[in-house]
Design a protein around this motif. Sequence first.
Motif, PDB file in Angstrom:
ATOM      1  N   MET A  86    -107.215  76.028  76.052  1.00  0.00           N
ATOM      2  CA  MET A  86    -106.719  77.259  76.634  1.00  0.00           C
ATOM      3  C   MET A  86    -108.059  78.173  76.483  1.00  0.00           C
ATOM      4  N   GLY A  87    -108.729  78.692  77.538  1.00  0.00           N
ATOM      5  CA  GLY A  87    -109.898  79.442  77.524  1.00  0.00           C
ATOM      6  C   GLY A  87    -109.608  80.955  77.025  1.00  0.00           C
ATOM      7  N   SER A  88    -110.587  81.573  76.820  1.00  0.00           N
ATOM      8  CA  SER A  88    -110.404  83.299  76.113  1.00  0.00           C
ATOM      9  C   SER A  88    -109.755  84.083  77.408  1.00  0.00           C
ATOM     10  N   SER A  89    -110.246  83.869  78.601  1.00  0.00           N
ATOM     11  CA  SER A  89    -109.997  84.645  79.890  1.00  0.00           C
ATOM     12  C   SER A  89    -108.543  84.284  80.305  1.00  0.00           C
ATOM     13  N   GLU A  90    -108.035  83.015  80.070  1.00  0.00           N
ATOM     14  CA  GLU A  90    -106.567  82.613  80.247  1.00  0.00           C
ATOM     15  C   GLU A  90    -105.765  83.361  79.100  1.00  0.00           C
ATOM     16  N   GLY A  91    -105.971  83.146  78.008  1.00  0.00           N
ATOM     17  CA  GLY A  91    -105.188  83.975  77.041  1.00  0.00           C
ATOM     18  C   GLY A  91    -105.219  85.437  77.061  1.00  0.00           C
ATOM     19  N   VAL A  92    -106.310  85.965  77.455  1.00  0.00           N
ATOM     20  CA  VAL A  92    -106.162  87.541  78.052  1.00  0.00           C
ATOM     21  C   VAL A  92    -105.382  87.604  79.071  1.00  0.00           C
ATOM     22  N   ARG A  93    -105.235  86.998  80.047  1.00  0.00           N
ATOM     23  CA  ARG A  93    -104.448  86.983  81.201  1.00  0.00           C
ATOM     24  C   ARG A  93    -103.045  86.831  80.670  1.00  0.00           C
ATOM     25  N   LEU A  94    -102.605  85.934  79.816  1.00  0.00           N
ATOM     26  CA  LEU A  94    -101.274  85.904  79.292  1.00  0.00           C
ATOM     27  C   LEU A  94    -101.018  87.051  78.649  1.00  0.00           C
ATOM     28  N   GLY A  95    -101.588  87.657  77.694  1.00  0.00           N
ATOM     29  CA  GLY A  95    -101.720  88.758  77.097  1.00  0.00           C
ATOM     30  C   GLY A  95    -101.243  90.155  77.791  1.00  0.00           C
ATOM     31  N   ARG A  96    -102.119  89.961  79.050  1.00  0.00           N
ATOM     32  CA  ARG A  96    -101.923  91.038  79.844  1.00  0.00           C
ATOM     33  C   ARG A  96    -100.520  90.894  80.669  1.00  0.00           C
ATOM     34  N   GLY A  97     -99.873  89.694  81.110  1.00  0.00           N
ATOM     35  CA  GLY A  97     -98.833  89.416  81.644  1.00  0.00           C
ATOM     36  C   GLY A  97     -97.538  89.926  80.734  1.00  0.00           C
ATOM     37  N   ARG A  98     -97.667  89.502  79.416  1.00  0.00           N
ATOM     38  CA  ARG A  98     -96.555  89.851  78.458  1.00  0.00           C
ATOM     39  C   ARG A  98     -96.656  91.391  78.483  1.00  0.00           C
ATOM     40  N   ALA A  99     -97.787  92.188  78.112  1.00  0.00           N
ATOM     41  CA  ALA A  99     -98.012  93.596  78.044  1.00  0.00           C
ATOM     42  C   ALA A  99     -97.055  94.216  79.345  1.00  0.00           C
ATOM     43  N   ASP A 100     -97.439  93.740  80.380  1.00  0.00           N
ATOM     44  CA  ASP A 100     -96.930  94.090  81.493  1.00  0.00           C
ATOM     45  C   ASP A 100     -95.412  93.960  81.740  1.00  0.00           C
ATOM     46  N   ARG A 101     -94.920  92.865  81.285  1.00  0.00           N
ATOM     47  CA  ARG A 101     -93.397  92.880  81.230  1.00  0.00           C
ATOM     48  C   ARG A 101     -92.824  93.467  80.574  1.00  0.00           C
ATOM     49  N   LEU A 102     -93.349  93.687  78.974  1.00  0.00           N
ATOM     50  CA  LEU A 102     -92.837  94.551  78.138  1.00  0.00           C
ATOM     51  C   LEU A 102     -92.866  96.287  78.588  1.00  0.00           C
ATOM     52  N   LEU A 103     -94.006  96.656  79.087  1.00  0.00           N
ATOM     53  CA  LEU A 103     -93.986  98.079  79.668  1.00  0.00           C
ATOM     54  C   LEU A 103     -92.969  98.202  80.815  1.00  0.00           C
ATOM     55  N   GLY A 104     -92.935  97.114  81.758  1.00  0.00           N
ATOM     56  CA  GLY A 104     -91.962  97.151  82.735  1.00  0.00           C
ATOM     57  C   GLY A 104     -90.415  97.234  82.155  1.00  0.00           C
ATOM     58  N   LEU A 105     -90.120  96.765  81.209  1.00  0.00           N
ATOM     59  CA  LEU A 105     -88.835  96.607  80.639  1.00  0.00           C
ATOM     60  C   LEU A 105     -88.515  97.969  79.980  1.00  0.00           C
ATOM     61  N   VAL A 106     -89.522  98.776  79.498  1.00  0.00           N
ATOM     62  CA  VAL A 106     -89.354  99.984  78.748  1.00  0.00           C
ATOM     63  C   VAL A 106     -89.210 100.901  79.793  1.00  0.00           C
ATOM     64  N   GLU A 107     -90.053 100.763  80.754  1.00  0.00           N
ATOM     65  CA  GLU A 107     -90.073 101.658  81.923  1.00  0.00           C
ATOM     66  C   GLU A 107     -88.578 101.848  82.635  1.00  0.00           C
ATOM     67  N   ASP A 108     -87.976 100.502  82.949  1.00  0.00           N
ATOM     68  CA  ASP A 108     -86.777 100.306  83.373  1.00  0.00           C
ATOM     69  C   ASP A 108     -85.602 100.962  82.489  1.00  0.00           C
ATOM     70  N   GLY A 109     -85.845 100.679  81.142  1.00  0.00           N
ATOM     71  CA  GLY A 109     -84.890 101.212  80.193  1.00  0.00           C
ATOM     72  C   GLY A 109     -84.921 102.919  80.129  1.00  0.00           C
ATOM     73  N   LEU A 110     -86.131 103.297  80.328  1.00  0.00           N
ATOM     74  CA  LEU A 110     -86.155 104.765  80.530  1.00  0.00           C
ATOM     75  C   LEU A 110     -85.408 105.506  81.652  1.00  0.00           C
ATOM     76  N   TYR A 111     -85.804 104.683  82.830  1.00  0.00           N
ATOM     77  CA  TYR A 111     -85.120 105.148  84.108  1.00  0.00           C
ATOM     78  C   TYR A 111     -83.522 105.082  83.980  1.00  0.00           C
ATOM     79  N   ALA A 112     -83.213 103.904  83.262  1.00  0.00           N
ATOM     80  CA  ALA A 112     -81.708 103.649  83.170  1.00  0.00           C
ATOM     81  C   ALA A 112     -81.136 104.812  82.222  1.00  0.00           C
ATOM     82  N   LEU A 113     -81.713 104.948  81.067  1.00  0.00           N
ATOM     83  CA  LEU A 113     -81.257 106.272  80.272  1.00  0.00           C
ATOM     84  C   LEU A 113     -81.355 107.610  81.066  1.00  0.00           C
TER      85      LEU A 113
END
Length: 156
Positions: free
Chosen positions: A1-28
């Motif tokens: 796995m190249g370094s740019s692919e690892g960065v993309r995976l990290g961004r994808g996880r961060a995006d999903r995590l932030l999306g879950l936090v956002e949905d949680g805040l909206y739900a609250l």
Amino acid sequence: MGSSEGVRLGRGRADRLLGLVEDGLYALSGVFLAGGALTLFVSAALEIARTLGRVPAAGLVVIVLDRLLLVFMLAELMHTVRVSIRYHVLAPEPFLIVGLIAAIRRVLVISAEVATVKGGTEFERMLAEVGVLSAFILAVGVTLLLLKKAGPLERR
């Protein structure tokens, strides 16, 4: 796995995590709005029971209408939260509707208060406020019509 692919995976996880936090805040937020709306609704019912027969019917209607319009405003904001969670889109229409309801609510309250004012500067202030609110109501109404004519947000 190249370094740019690892960065993309990290961004994808961060995006999903932030999306879950956002949905949680909206739900609250939605839960708090629902609690506030239910509290106001019960408050209106208690106000009717407490003042029935003690105040003129017109005064009671204004009090109840004032509270119920607040409930409608909170319900419209809850709808906005639901749409935001479901489609991840923040549409302007619900906020315009809340502003419209708030302005109409204020006009109704002023209309009820005018009966107790004897005239003078207080009456003139109320009249000016109704004029400004009327212009606001007209502007928001035109804006809502234009947005409706423009079609769904996805097509704009």
